[in-house]
Design a protein around this motif. Structure first.
Motif, short mmCIF file in Angstrom:
data_model
loop_
_atom_site.label_atom_id
_atom_site.label_comp_id
_atom_site.label_asym_id
_atom_site.label_seq_id
_atom_site.Cartn_x
_atom_site.Cartn_y
_atom_site.Cartn_z
N LYS A 44 39.06 38.02 44.49
CA LYS A 44 37.96 38.97 44.31
C LYS A 44 36.85 38.75 45.33
O LYS A 44 36.25 39.71 45.83
CB LYS A 44 37.41 38.89 42.89
CG LYS A 44 38.37 39.43 41.85
CD LYS A 44 37.81 39.31 40.45
CE LYS A 44 38.83 39.68 39.42
NZ LYS A 44 39.45 38.54 38.77
N GLU A 82 45.56 29.09 39.09
CA GLU A 82 45.07 30.38 39.61
C GLU A 82 46.20 31.36 39.92
O GLU A 82 46.01 32.56 39.85
CB GLU A 82 44.22 30.17 40.87
CG GLU A 82 42.90 29.50 40.62
CD GLU A 82 42.97 27.98 40.65
OE1 GLU A 82 44.07 27.40 40.73
OE2 GLU A 82 41.90 27.34 40.59
N ASN A 115 39.10 45.18 31.21
CA ASN A 115 39.92 44.04 30.76
C ASN A 115 39.21 42.71 31.05
O ASN A 115 39.86 41.71 31.28
CB ASN A 115 41.29 44.10 31.44
CG ASN A 115 42.34 43.34 30.69
OD1 ASN A 115 42.48 43.49 29.49
ND2 ASN A 115 43.09 42.51 31.40
N ARG A 116 37.88 42.72 31.06
CA ARG A 116 37.07 41.53 31.30
C ARG A 116 37.41 40.84 32.62
O ARG A 116 37.59 39.64 32.68
CB ARG A 116 37.15 40.55 30.13
CG ARG A 116 36.42 41.10 28.91
CD ARG A 116 36.54 40.20 27.72
NE ARG A 116 37.57 40.79 26.87
CZ ARG A 116 38.52 40.10 26.25
NH1 ARG A 116 38.55 38.82 26.32
NH2 ARG A 116 39.41 40.72 25.52
N TRP A 117 37.50 41.61 33.69
CA TRP A 117 37.75 41.14 35.05
C TRP A 117 39.07 40.40 35.21
O TRP A 117 39.20 39.50 36.02
CB TRP A 117 36.59 40.31 35.60
CG TRP A 117 35.41 41.17 35.89
CD1 TRP A 117 34.25 41.23 35.18
CD2 TRP A 117 35.30 42.15 36.92
NE1 TRP A 117 33.42 42.17 35.71
CE2 TRP A 117 34.04 42.76 36.79
CE3 TRP A 117 36.13 42.58 37.94
CZ2 TRP A 117 33.59 43.76 37.64
CZ3 TRP A 117 35.69 43.57 38.79
CH2 TRP A 117 34.44 44.15 38.64
N SER A 118 40.05 40.81 34.44
CA SER A 118 41.38 40.22 34.53
C SER A 118 42.41 41.33 34.59
O SER A 118 42.28 42.35 33.91
CB SER A 118 41.63 39.33 33.30
OG SER A 118 42.91 38.77 33.35
N CYS A 119 43.43 41.12 35.38
CA CYS A 119 44.53 42.08 35.45
C CYS A 119 45.29 42.06 34.12
O CYS A 119 45.57 40.97 33.59
CB CYS A 119 45.46 41.74 36.60
SG CYS A 119 46.88 42.86 36.72
N LEU A 152 40.12 46.60 35.66
CA LEU A 152 39.71 45.19 35.60
C LEU A 152 38.45 45.01 34.77
O LEU A 152 38.36 44.08 33.97
CB LEU A 152 39.51 44.64 37.02
CG LEU A 152 40.77 44.53 37.88
CD1 LEU A 152 40.40 44.10 39.29
CD2 LEU A 152 41.79 43.58 37.27
N SER A 190 50.73 35.32 30.57
CA SER A 190 50.29 34.14 29.82
C SER A 190 51.11 33.92 28.55
O SER A 190 51.12 32.82 28.01
CB SER A 190 48.80 34.24 29.49
OG SER A 190 48.58 35.25 28.52
N ARG A 239 48.14 27.60 33.65
CA ARG A 239 46.97 28.45 33.88
C ARG A 239 46.37 28.21 35.26
O ARG A 239 45.19 28.48 35.49
CB ARG A 239 45.90 28.22 32.80
CG ARG A 239 46.32 28.72 31.41
CD ARG A 239 46.59 30.22 31.41
NE ARG A 239 47.02 30.69 30.11
CZ ARG A 239 48.28 30.79 29.72
NH1 ARG A 239 49.27 30.43 30.53
NH2 ARG A 239 48.57 31.24 28.52
N THR A 273 48.11 39.63 33.88
CA THR A 273 47.80 38.21 33.65
C THR A 273 47.96 37.87 32.17
O THR A 273 48.55 36.85 31.81
CB THR A 273 46.38 37.88 34.13
OG1 THR A 273 46.31 38.13 35.53
CG2 THR A 273 46.01 36.44 33.85
#
Length: 116
Positions: A91, A76, A57-61, A54, A68, A74, A64
């Protein structure tokens, strides 16, 4: 595979992965309480690896980003089968539980080492 089917598959996979890591987070302190420090350590290590993914990946799964590609939505929970409130606060809820479980595991390893 059409876009709708792809999104359903990604959301399903993302949900399964989420359940796995929540089970690790909840399972670690249970394993400690049952005296299974090696299992607790493995569970903490798995979640630590997930956290590293995470962070990278800039705090993203990563799922995700893949999801996208298949929808302009978009909200949550556009990429996972969770209620919106849980996806939004995921989180905030599970990070403190993970930290507490990891600390409990470390404390019990320390106690086991000092009692010998």
């Amino acid at each position: 595979m059409n876009e709708g089917t792809a999104l359903v598959a990604i959301k399903a996979l993302h949900t399964v992965v989420w359940v796995f890591f929540v089970a690790c987070i909840v399972g670690a302190p249970i394993a400690v309480a049952l005296g299974h420090l090696h299992i607790a350590t493995l569970l903490v290590a798995l979640v630590t690896f997930e956290a590293l993914v995470l962070v990278l990946n800039r705090w993203s799964c990563p799922l995700t980003g893949i999801a996208s590609r298949y929808t302009p939505d978009r909200r949550e929970n556009f990429d996972i089968y969770l209620p919106r409130w849980l996806a939004k606060h995921n989180k905030r809820i599970f990070t403190p539980l993970y930290v507490a479980g990891a600390m409990y595991t470390a404390l019990e390893w320390y106690r086991a080492g000092t009692s010998s």
